[in-house]
Design an enzyme around this catalytic site. Structure first.
Site, PDB file in Angstrom:
ATOM      1  N   THR A   1       0.836   1.543   7.131  1.00 25.58           N
ATOM      2  CA  THR A   1       0.513   0.619   5.767  1.00 25.58           C
ATOM      3  C   THR A   1       0.963  -0.921   6.931  1.00 25.58           C
ATOM      4  O   THR A   1       1.125  -0.746   7.906  1.00 25.58           O
ATOM      5  CB  THR A   1       1.872   0.369   4.980  1.00 25.58           C
ATOM      6  OG1 THR A   1       1.131  -0.948   4.694  1.00 25.58           O
ATOM      7  CG2 THR A   1       3.303  -0.045   5.980  1.00 25.58           C
ATOM      8  N   GLY A   2       0.309  -1.797   6.665  1.00 26.46           N
ATOM      9  CA  GLY A   2      -0.067  -2.800   7.521  1.00 26.46           C
ATOM     10  C   GLY A   2      -1.478  -3.558   7.552  1.00 26.46           C
ATOM     11  O   GLY A   2      -2.695  -3.238   6.745  1.00 26.46           O
TER      12      GLY A   2
ATOM     13  N   GLY B   1     -10.367  -0.497   4.931  1.00 29.11           N
ATOM     14  CA  GLY B   1      -9.403  -0.585   5.920  1.00 29.11           C
ATOM     15  C   GLY B   1      -9.661   0.643   6.598  1.00 29.11           C
ATOM     16  O   GLY B   1     -10.416   1.821   6.506  1.00 29.11           O
ATOM     17  N   ASP B   2      -8.214   0.842   7.058  1.00 29.00           N
ATOM     18  CA  ASP B   2      -7.627   2.197   7.520  1.00 29.00           C
ATOM     19  C   ASP B   2      -7.461   2.907   6.500  1.00 29.00           C
ATOM     20  O   ASP B   2      -7.378   4.458   6.451  1.00 29.00           O
ATOM     21  CB  ASP B   2      -6.503   2.162   8.192  1.00 29.00           C
ATOM     22  CG  ASP B   2      -4.955   1.414   7.544  1.00 29.00           C
ATOM     23  OD1 ASP B   2      -5.170   0.883   6.616  1.00 29.00           O
ATOM     24  OD2 ASP B   2      -4.059   2.038   7.959  1.00 29.00           O
TER      25      ASP B   2
ATOM     26  N   THR C   1       0.754  -0.882   0.241  1.00 24.07           N
ATOM     27  CA  THR C   1      -0.179  -0.157   0.026  1.00 24.07           C
ATOM     28  C   THR C   1       0.812   1.452  -0.034  1.00 24.07           C
ATOM     29  O   THR C   1       1.543   1.095   0.799  1.00 24.07           O
ATOM     30  CB  THR C   1      -1.027  -0.169   1.466  1.00 24.07           C
ATOM     31  OG1 THR C   1      -1.811  -1.063   0.726  1.00 24.07           O
ATOM     32  CG2 THR C   1      -1.260   1.110   1.625  1.00 24.07           C
TER      33      THR C   1
ATOM     34  N   ARG D   1     -15.389  -5.006   2.836  1.00 21.02           N
ATOM     35  CA  ARG D   1     -13.954  -4.776   3.689  1.00 21.02           C
ATOM     36  C   ARG D   1     -13.578  -3.466   3.359  1.00 21.02           C
ATOM     37  O   ARG D   1     -14.138  -2.945   2.386  1.00 21.02           O
ATOM     38  CB  ARG D   1     -13.714  -5.568   3.833  1.00 21.02           C
ATOM     39  CG  ARG D   1     -12.115  -5.203   5.134  1.00 21.02           C
ATOM     40  CD  ARG D   1     -10.983  -5.343   4.314  1.00 21.02           C
ATOM     41  NE  ARG D   1     -10.106  -4.599   5.855  1.00 21.02           N
ATOM     42  CZ  ARG D   1      -9.298  -4.257   5.107  1.00 21.02           C
ATOM     43  NH1 ARG D   1      -9.099  -3.379   4.227  1.00 21.02           N
ATOM     44  NH2 ARG D   1      -7.992  -4.680   6.461  1.00 21.02           N
TER      45      ARG D   1
HETATM   46  C1  SD4 Z   1      -5.585  -1.958   4.470  1.00 23.76           C
HETATM   47  N1  SD4 Z   1      -3.951  -0.796   5.587  1.00 23.76           N
HETATM   48  O1  SD4 Z   1      -6.299  -2.340   3.811  1.00 23.76           O
HETATM   49  C2  SD4 Z   1      -4.322  -1.944   3.992  1.00 23.76           C
HETATM   50  C3  SD4 Z   1      -3.721  -2.640   4.183  1.00 23.76           C
HETATM   51  C4  SD4 Z   1      -2.308  -2.714   3.200  1.00 23.76           C
HETATM   52  O2  SD4 Z   1       0.461  -2.970   2.849  1.00 23.76           O
HETATM   53  O3  SD4 Z   1      -1.440  -1.250   4.086  1.00 23.76           O
HETATM   54  N2  SD4 Z   1      -0.889  -3.372   2.481  1.00 23.76           N
HETATM   55  O4  SD4 Z   1      -5.911  -2.832   5.215  1.00 23.76           O
END
Ligand code: SD4
Length: 331
Positions: free
Chosen positions: A242-243, A221-222, A191, A219
């Site tokens: 990220t994550g 995410g952040d 990301t 779904r």
């Molecule tokens: C998520 N934070 O959708 C993102 C995924 C991500 O590197 O960062 N991937 O949760």
């Protein structure tokens, strides 16, 4: 000193100084004329982004170096990854949800605290530009799903099939077991969150993703949530993540980091505290990755993560660097 030399020599730096003197000679008062050179001297343009996105940070730097503003820099920068089919976590070529649909999340924030986001949007290759349109053309902050797609089409974006053959074949393979066990730093990695300071010392940020691979339909995410995946305060600095997004949302991670910098922490210290808050809530199952990066108004940067393996790019007059991030878990 190096940045100062750059600014003196660059067309961008000259343009800023010329416009001030032109205004002065017209007898107009330009509030920035006394503060701008000093600010430029102290900060200089700089861009920082998650992971080793060489081309994206170079693109943002190109915009900044030619005198462009930080908002254009972060938009143009992250668009490089949105268009790259090899990046399976962003834009075109992103991994789909469990039903085989690529759904994209993105947000953008400017120096005045304006922001825009799209959530779970299909069929549009550049969600960051749609997020910017939401910010600039509507009274809203977020558009989701079909409404976001409809808005994008009305704004002239083209309908595009985002599922590449490679991502489709991997999804077909995944369906054989349908196990949801993302591999740290490999799946759901890449990301892009980007923060920039332009020649005027103004900040902007952008974050864009296809989210967690094989997520439940719907779904989010952040990454498109202002305060979680991204936050910018032009008085203080910016942060992005990220994550595993659920964990970042639970701690409102990017907002937290900016507030910690407001209280005096360096970007590095603030990122470490942001990660620590997540660790405290997950003491018994630290089997996921989170990486934060941050920048303050002085142009100081930092990054920190849970698992080893996260890196972030910085691009300024001091160089184009891929910085290995320190991690909470070290081996
Ligand atoms: C998520 N934070 O959708 C993102 C995924 C991500 O590197 O960062 N991937 O949760």
């Amino acid at each position: 000193m190096q940045r100062r030399t750059f600014l003196k020599n660059s067309a961008a730096g000259t343009a800023g100084l010329v416009s001030s003197s032109v205004l002065a000679s017209c007898g107009e008062t330009d509030k920035s004329s006394t503060t701008l050179p000093e600010k430029m001297e102290n900060i200089g343009p700089i861009v920082i982004c998650t992971w080793d996105f060489n081309n994206a940070s170079a693109k943002a730097w190109e915009v900044l170096k030619s005198g462009g503003n930080s908002l254009d820099a972060v938009e143009k920068g992250v668009m490089v990854e949105e268009a790259d089919v090899e990046n399976q976590t962003v834009g075109l070529g992103g991994r789909p949800d469990r039903d085989g649909k690529v759904t994209l999340d993105a947000c953008i924030m400017d120096k005045d605290g304006n922001c825009g986001a799209v959530l779970c949007m299909q069929n549009i290759a550049h969600p960051i530009s749609v997020a910017r349109k939401v910010m600039e053309e509507t009274p809203h902050v977020m558009l989701a799903g079909k409404g976001a797609e409809q808005f994008a089409l009305e704004q002239g974006f083209k309908k595009t099939n985002l599922l590449t053959e490679k991502s489709k074949q991997e999804w077909i393979e995944w369906k054989k077991t349908s196990q949801y066990k993302p591999i740290i730093n490999i799946e759901n990695h890449d990301t892009i969150g980007m923060l920039a300071i332009d020649q005027n010392g103004d900040l902007a940020g952008a974050c864009t993703t296809s989210g967690m691979a094989y997520k439940l339909a719907g779904r989010v995410g952040d990454s498109p949530i202002i305060g979680a995946g991204l936050f910018v305060d032009n008085e203080v600095g910016g942060a992005t993540a990220t994550g595993v997004g659920e964990e970042v949302v639970r701690t409102v991670g990017s907002f937290l980091i900016v507030e910690l910098m407001r209280q005096g922490k360096t970007p590095q210290e603030a990122c470490e505290e942001g990660v620590k808050r997540i660790i405290e809530k997950n003491k018994n199952k630290l089997d996921f990755q989170i990486g934060f990066i941050a920048i303050n108004k002085k142009g100081e940067t930092g990054g920190y993560c849970i698992q080893p393996g996260f890196t972030y790019r910085t691009y300024s007059n001091e160089g184009h660097l891929n910085n290995p991030s320190d991690s909470y878990i070290t081996s």
